[in-house]
Design a protein around this motif. Sequence first.
Motif, PDB file in Angstrom:
ATOM      1  N   VAL B 329      52.871  45.825  32.096  1.00 18.93           N
ATOM      2  CA  VAL B 329      51.563  45.477  32.657  1.00 18.93           C
ATOM      3  C   VAL B 329      51.384  43.968  32.656  1.00 18.93           C
ATOM      4  CG1 VAL B 329      49.082  45.553  32.194  1.00 18.93           C
ATOM      5  CG2 VAL B 329      50.426  47.661  32.120  1.00 18.93           C
ATOM      6  N   ASP B 330      51.758  43.341  31.546  1.00 16.50           N
ATOM      7  CA  ASP B 330      51.615  41.894  31.458  1.00 16.50           C
ATOM      8  C   ASP B 330      52.421  41.200  32.559  1.00 16.50           C
ATOM      9  OD1 ASP B 330      50.739  39.473  29.934  1.00 16.50           O
ATOM     10  OD2 ASP B 330      52.923  39.190  29.888  1.00 16.50           O
ATOM     11  N   ALA B 331      53.640  41.647  32.737  1.00 17.59           N
ATOM     12  CA  ALA B 331      54.496  41.013  33.743  1.00 17.59           C
ATOM     13  C   ALA B 331      53.922  41.216  35.142  1.00 17.59           C
ATOM     14  CB  ALA B 331      55.909  41.584  33.660  1.00 17.59           C
ATOM     15  N   LEU B 332      53.490  42.438  35.443  1.00 18.91           N
ATOM     16  CA  LEU B 332      52.962  42.703  36.784  1.00 18.91           C
ATOM     17  C   LEU B 332      51.687  41.897  37.031  1.00 18.91           C
ATOM     18  CD1 LEU B 332      53.435  46.545  37.363  1.00 18.91           C
ATOM     19  CD2 LEU B 332      54.807  44.646  38.215  1.00 18.91           C
ATOM     20  N   LYS B 333      50.820  41.842  36.022  1.00 17.09           N
ATOM     21  CA  LYS B 333      49.571  41.087  36.202  1.00 17.09           C
ATOM     22  C   LYS B 333      49.869  39.612  36.438  1.00 17.09           C
ATOM     23  CE  LYS B 333      45.899  43.815  34.326  1.00 17.09           C
ATOM     24  NZ  LYS B 333      44.909  44.105  33.297  1.00 17.09           N
ATOM     25  N   SER B 334      50.805  39.069  35.659  1.00 19.94           N
ATOM     26  CA  SER B 334      51.118  37.648  35.821  1.00 19.94           C
ATOM     27  C   SER B 334      51.667  37.370  37.218  1.00 19.94           C
ATOM     28  CB  SER B 334      52.159  37.206  34.791  1.00 19.94           C
ATOM     29  OG  SER B 334      51.703  37.516  33.506  1.00 19.94           O
ATOM     30  N   LEU B 335      52.573  38.224  37.656  1.00 21.00           N
ATOM     31  CA  LEU B 335      53.196  37.988  38.960  1.00 21.00           C
ATOM     32  C   LEU B 335      52.199  38.150  40.090  1.00 21.00           C
ATOM     33  CD1 LEU B 335      56.546  39.896  38.427  1.00 21.00           C
ATOM     34  CD2 LEU B 335      56.256  37.424  38.668  1.00 21.00           C
ATOM     35  N   LEU B 336      51.334  39.140  39.927  1.00 24.45           N
ATOM     36  CA  LEU B 336      50.472  39.502  41.042  1.00 24.45           C
ATOM     37  C   LEU B 336      49.226  38.630  41.102  1.00 24.45           C
ATOM     38  CD1 LEU B 336      50.777  41.622  43.173  1.00 24.45           C
ATOM     39  CD2 LEU B 336      49.467  43.186  41.764  1.00 24.45           C
ATOM     40  N   PHE B 337      48.663  38.314  39.929  1.00 19.07           N
ATOM     41  CA  PHE B 337      47.367  37.636  39.921  1.00 19.07           C
ATOM     42  C   PHE B 337      47.450  36.183  39.475  1.00 19.07           C
ATOM     43  CE2 PHE B 337      46.020  42.144  38.801  1.00 19.07           C
ATOM     44  CZ  PHE B 337      45.799  42.481  40.131  1.00 19.07           C
ATOM     45  N   LYS B 338      48.448  35.849  38.670  1.00 19.25           N
ATOM     46  CA  LYS B 338      48.474  34.494  38.125  1.00 19.25           C
ATOM     47  C   LYS B 338      49.514  33.631  38.821  1.00 19.25           C
ATOM     48  CE  LYS B 338      47.001  36.176  33.651  1.00 19.25           C
ATOM     49  NZ  LYS B 338      47.413  36.380  32.247  1.00 19.25           N
ATOM     50  N   ASN B 339      50.068  34.178  39.894  1.00 20.79           N
ATOM     51  CA  ASN B 339      51.019  33.417  40.683  1.00 20.79           C
ATOM     52  C   ASN B 339      52.213  32.941  39.855  1.00 20.79           C
ATOM     53  OD1 ASN B 339      51.742  32.572  43.163  1.00 20.79           O
ATOM     54  ND2 ASN B 339      50.921  30.493  42.868  1.00 20.79           N
ATOM     55  N   ALA B 340      52.578  33.747  38.840  1.00 20.62           N
ATOM     56  CA  ALA B 340      53.680  33.353  37.968  1.00 20.62           C
ATOM     57  C   ALA B 340      55.004  33.545  38.687  1.00 20.62           C
ATOM     58  CB  ALA B 340      53.662  34.189  36.701  1.00 20.62           C
ATOM     59  N   ALA B 341      56.012  32.807  38.245  1.00 21.05           N
ATOM     60  CA  ALA B 341      57.367  33.003  38.767  1.00 21.05           C
ATOM     61  C   ALA B 341      58.151  33.824  37.755  1.00 21.05           C
ATOM     62  CB  ALA B 341      58.033  31.665  38.996  1.00 21.05           C
TER      63      ALA B 341
END
Lengths: 335, 371
Positions: B329-341
Motif C-alpha cells: 500500500v505504501d509503495a502504491l500510494k507513493s507512486l500514484l499520489f506522491k509522484n515518487a520514482a
Amino acid sequence: MERNRAISVNGISKRFGKVAAVDNVSFDVSEGEFFGFLGPNGAGKTTLIRMLTTLLRPSSGSAVVACCDVARDPAAVRREIGVVPQAMTSDLDLTGYENMDIYGRFYGLHSRERGERISHLLEMVGLTGRGHDLVATYSGGMRRRLEIARVLVHRPKILFLDEPTIGLDPQSRHVVWDFLGKLIGEDSMTIFLTTHYMEEAETLCSRVAIIDTGKIIALGSPDELKAGIPGNDIITLTVTEVTQAISGRLGELPFVHKMVIEETTLRAYVDYGARNLPALMDEVRHAGGTVLSATVHEQSLEDVFIHYTGKSIRDEEAKKVSFFIGAGIPQKLGR
Amino acid sequence: MVRLLAVIDRDLKKFRRNPVVLAMSVLMPIIYLVILGNSFQGKLTGLPVAVVNHDSGPQARRVIENLRAVAAGPETFSLSFMSDRKEAVQGVQGGRFKAALIIPPDYSRRATVGGRPELGLFLDNTDGISSENIRGLISAAVRAARNDYVPIRDPRDETTLRDIDLYPKVDYYQSLVPGVVIMAIFLGALTTGAFNLVMDRFLGIDESYLLTPLSKSHIVTGLIISGLMITTAISFFIFAVSMVITGIPLSRGVEKFIPLSIVIILTTLCLLSLMFVILGRIGHPRVVGILSGFLNVILFFPSGAVYPVASFPAWLRLFARINPEAYAVDALKSLLFKNAALVNVAGDIAFLFCFTAATLTIAILVFKRTL
Ligand SMILES: Nc1ncnc2c1ncn2[C@@H]1O[C@H](COP(=O)(O)OP(=O)(O)OP(=O)(O)O)[C@@H](O)[C@H]1O
Ligand SMILES: [Mg+2]
C-alpha cells in the motif's frame, strides 16, 4: 525361463496408528508378468499399491520397483511406472484429450509423439468420438477407460492398476480385460493389478496373491491355488436348518473333504460334484432335513479364499462362518 | 521446462473454463471500492439539522448566514427552518434530525451589549462522529459571526494556520484505490495458486500428478506462475477501472507503469507464496473459507489502505512492519499520489522481495510429495 525382476518386495508393512494395513508382505514379480492381488475391502490392497508407487512411505521393510528402491529413489521409480489409482483422478473441466496431453507433458513427451499416442489410445479404449468433450460430460465407465488410456501415454514399463474395473458393466469390463491382455502380449509390459473380483484375477493373472487383513495368505498361479484346496468341485446346498445330524452325516461321506457352513447354506468341497450330488441330497433327507436348492460349480479363487479365511470375499460385511469341517481347519465335528 | 509449462497450462485451462470465478474476482474489488467510497467518505455530508430562530437581530442573521454557507459549500448539513422549538427537539429524538439549533429571542442583544449570549444545541450524541462534526461547525459559525461583528477587538497574537498541500489533491475516494488493488491481489492469490492444491486434494485428483515425475518445485512454482498470470491480469484491470471511477488521471498510471507493475507483481508473488505456506497442507476448501476472512482482516486492516498506520496502537504498528500488504500500500500510494520514482519505494520493494524469497523457500520445503 529366467526373467528379470520387475518388483521385489521385502517384508513391507504400513501401520496407521494401531492398524497394520499391510503387515510384513514379501513377494517378487518378474518382468512381463501379469500379477494380481486379490482381497476383500480393507485388505490393504490400495495401501500396498501406494507404497509401491511412492505415494506412501513404508513403516518398515523395503521394495524395489523397476530399477530402484521406492523409499530411497522415488523420483526414478515414478519415471518407470504408470498408475491407475482406485479413485478417478482426471480433471473434470478439461477434455479427455487435454487430460492425456497434459499428462504426457508431465513426462516430458514431445508434442508429435503425444498426438499420435493419444489418438491411438483413445481408439483402443473406444473414446475416439468423445476425446474433445469435457470429462465432466463422461459416464463413469467412460471416465474409467480414459484413466486407463491416460496412464499408457508415456509407455510405462510397469503398470499398476488399483481395482480398474470397479463400477464397469460386464461388457466394458471385458473390453478392459482384452485391452490389458494385449498390453502384456504386445508391449511386454509388467502389470500389477488389485481386485476383489475373482473372475478378473482368474482370467487375467498368471499369478495371484490372496491378501486379507494386510497379510498374504496364499500365492501362486490360479491353478496352483485351486489345486491347493481339497476336492475339485463345490456343492452348495440351502437347507431349512443345518442341524448337527446333517453336518455329521455329510462329514462322514468319503467324497466330502471339507464343509463350510454359513447360516442355512452348506458349502461342501467334494470330488466329482455332479456325480455325487444325489448321494449328498439323500444324506440330508435321511438326517431329517429339507433341501431348498442345490448348485454344483467348479472351484474358483473364491473357494480358495473361503478355504483360507473362512469367509467369503463377496461378502462386504465378512459374515463369520459358524463352524468348519475338514482338513487344515480346527474341527468341531470330526469325520 | 516442458513439465513446468504443463503445470501452468493445466491451471490456466481450468481457470478459463470457469468464467464465473473470473467475473467474481473482477467484480468484487470494484464493488468494494464503490461501497466503501460512497458510504464512509472522509467528509460527512447531508446531516439534517433543524434551526429555530426566535431572534430577529443582526447577530442571529449572521449566524444563520454562516450556517447556510456551510450547507451550500461543503454540504456537511442540510438545514430545516422551523418555528416550534419543541417540534425541533422532538425531531432530533425521533431521528429526523441529527441536531437542533435554538436561537433565543435575546441572543443578538446579549451578544452586542456584552452579556453572555447563549444558543441551545440539541445533539443526537448517540452518533458520535456526526454530532462532533456538527458541534464543531456550528461553534465555528457562531465564532465567525461574532468576530466579524467586532473586528477591532481581533486579537493580534492569534496564529492563523495556512495549510500547504505537499502533493496534488487526493480525495478520499481516490485514496482507496491502492487498497482496492491490494484487495484484488489478495483475492487472486487466495483463489489461485495454493487453492488449486487444496481442491485437488479434496477431490482426490492430486494423486494423478503426484504419481508423475513432476518435482516439488515444478508443482509449487508452476501453480505460483499461473496464479501470478491470472492475478496480475485481474489486478491491472481493476487498477485501471478504479482509476477511471475515482477520476485519477489514467496518464498517471501510464507514466508510472513500470514501477507500478513491479510493485503489483512482487506483491502478488509475495501473497501467493504466503498462501502456499499457509495452505500447503490443507485438504478441505472449508478451511480456506475460514482462513480467507481471517487473513483478509489481519492483512488488510493494518495495511494503511483505509486507516493511517500511525494511528494504530503500538503492537499493531509492529505487526504492520511485517505485513506485506502495508509495504505494498505504501509503495502504491507513493507512486500514484506522491509522484515518487522507483528509488523512493526501494525499501518497500526490497521488503516484498525478501518476504517472497523466504516464503517461497518455505513453501517448497513444506510441500509434501506423498499423500
Ligand atoms: N490414511 C489412512 N489412515 C488410517 N487408516 C487407513 C488409511 N488408509 C487406509 N487405512 C486403513 O488400512 C486398511 C487397508 O485399507 P486399504 O485402502 O489399503 O484397503 P483396500 O484393500 O484397498 O480396500 P478396498 O477394496 O475397499 O479399496 C483399512 O483398514 C483402512 O481403514
Ligand atoms: Mg482399495
